[in-house]
Design an enzyme around this catalytic site. Sequence first.
Site, PDB file in Angstrom:
ATOM      1  N   GLY A 174       0.796  -1.221   0.000  1.00 24.26           N
ATOM      2  CA  GLY A 174       0.000   0.000   0.000  1.00 24.26           C
ATOM      3  C   GLY A 174       0.827   1.269   0.000  1.00 24.26           C
ATOM      4  N   ASN A 196      -7.649   4.244   9.028  1.00 23.26           N
ATOM      5  CA  ASN A 196      -7.011   3.086   9.645  1.00 23.26           C
ATOM      6  C   ASN A 196      -7.024   3.136  11.168  1.00 23.26           C
ATOM      7  OD1 ASN A 196      -5.155   5.292   8.861  1.00 23.26           O
ATOM      8  ND2 ASN A 196      -3.651   4.148  10.045  1.00 23.26           N
ATOM      9  N   GLN A 240      -7.440  -0.089   3.875  1.00 25.14           N
ATOM     10  CA  GLN A 240      -8.297  -0.602   4.947  1.00 25.14           C
ATOM     11  C   GLN A 240      -9.647  -1.091   4.432  1.00 25.14           C
ATOM     12  OE1 GLN A 240      -7.480  -0.942   8.221  1.00 25.14           O
ATOM     13  NE2 GLN A 240      -5.430  -0.173   7.779  1.00 25.14           N
ATOM     14  N   SER A 277      -3.630  -3.260  -0.453  1.00 27.79           N
ATOM     15  CA  SER A 277      -2.530  -4.070   0.067  1.00 27.79           C
ATOM     16  C   SER A 277      -3.030  -5.466   0.399  1.00 27.79           C
ATOM     17  CB  SER A 277      -1.939  -3.411   1.320  1.00 27.79           C
ATOM     18  OG  SER A 277      -0.800  -4.100   1.767  1.00 27.79           O
ATOM     19  N   HIS A 332      -1.872  -7.842   2.641  1.00 28.09           N
ATOM     20  CA  HIS A 332      -1.876  -8.418   3.985  1.00 28.09           C
ATOM     21  C   HIS A 332      -3.084  -8.015   4.820  1.00 28.09           C
ATOM     22  CE1 HIS A 332      -0.069  -4.513   5.028  1.00 28.09           C
ATOM     23  NE2 HIS A 332      -0.379  -4.777   6.274  1.00 28.09           N
ATOM     24  N   THR A 369      11.547  -7.478 -11.121  1.00 28.70           N
ATOM     25  CA  THR A 369      10.998  -8.828 -11.232  1.00 28.70           C
ATOM     26  C   THR A 369       9.793  -8.997 -10.313  1.00 28.70           C
ATOM     27  OG1 THR A 369      13.179  -9.714 -11.739  1.00 28.70           O
ATOM     28  CG2 THR A 369      11.516 -11.288 -10.991  1.00 28.70           C
ATOM     29  N   CYS A 383       2.220   1.629  11.395  1.00 27.70           N
ATOM     30  CA  CYS A 383       3.309   2.309  10.687  1.00 27.70           C
ATOM     31  C   CYS A 383       3.878   3.471  11.487  1.00 27.70           C
ATOM     32  CB  CYS A 383       2.814   2.807   9.332  1.00 27.70           C
ATOM     33  SG  CYS A 383       2.289   1.465   8.260  1.00 27.70           S
TER      34      CYS A 383
END
Length: 423
Positions: free
Chosen positions: A69, A176, A204, A224, A226, A262, A369
Amino acid sequence: MIYLDNAATTALSESARNAMEPYFSTHYGNPSSIYRFGQEARKAVEESRQSIAALLRVSPREIYFTGGGTESDNWAISSVALESALKKEKSAHLITSAIEHPAVLRTCAFFESLGVKVSRIPVDQKGFLDLEALERALQEESSLREREERSFPSKSGEEVKKGASHCLVSVMAANNEIGTIENLKEIGRLAKEYGAIFHTDAVQAFGQIPLDIEEMRIDLLSASSHKIHGPKGVGLLYIRKGLKLPSFLHGGAQERGLRAGTENVPGIVGFAAAAKEAFSSMEERGRKKASLRNLFFKRLMEEIPGAKISGVNPAEAEGIGERPESPFLSSLHHRLPGNVHICLPGVEGESVLLLLDQKGICASSGSACASGSLEPSHVLLAIGKSHEEAYFGLRLSLEETLTEEELEYTVEAIREAVEKLRG
């Protein structure tokens, strides 16, 4: 352990783990290679792209995979600012909210330090964006653009047209920390009315609440993996077809030349599997989590004197805003279904966390974060909390698997922690 921290409730799902495993051990070729071994990996990446695009009802060519994210937010904002810098006749204007994730706020602050204009729109005490203030900022930008676009006679008598400014509105889909769900449909309408690009940080919200990209007129969307029980370190940026942005990472031709490097094949495959599962069970999970959330608030208010709900109080949310929403969204009362955030006057959130950890409970006091920061929550300050009150926040992130016994145990543990710290 009872996991009630946003970063701890996101264990890899079984479907994501099973989908990823062959790409660690059997199909581990480089997807950019032309031989069959690499093309097996390429096929997996493109099938994952198609799967996620179908969930969002967009074209696969509008989905670009990233490292998460934060990268997606940086890409969206940086591209608009850099595009403006590359076309020197244009001046960028970044419009965002006061409660965005640091990935947005700090990126905007960086470009502001380079001379880019940044407007931070305030929110009300529940965390809803001030739409009138947003419109005023857009009107100001529109007036500036009209002045810049007027033709002026050159020395030779020819008409010379000034370039228009480049404006981006970046507002998160759901906060969040306090869980407030923003009115993206109205924000998108205003952005389009004034010719601005609309980006939303949906980290979120993706897989948790419905997002209609067309109805909300979203041009750029960050997500994101996860947050929906997919692997960490992979995300996406949706870029609306026709929106021309410069390359974000330079090097190879991956992601159609816009994001070199990659591809993380196992991560992308796991992301697609987790997204498919999350979207298919969204309403069922959401209603269960919202029910737990409401019970949590009720019990916390009963047991802890002075506790205050941050953001929208679901018990008082009837009639907030006249928004044409889905029945499911309306049932959540404008708050993420699994989000609980309370302020405990006289008690620092970090101190409560340490005592909860001793009881086997993982919780948080704000954004993961921002962990380790000595600064108070910028979100709580933005919704009107004092500098002192902004240290009193406690955030819990609920999964539908939480039992009522675990809920009651947690309420009791918080009550004991608060009494100990106050006493």
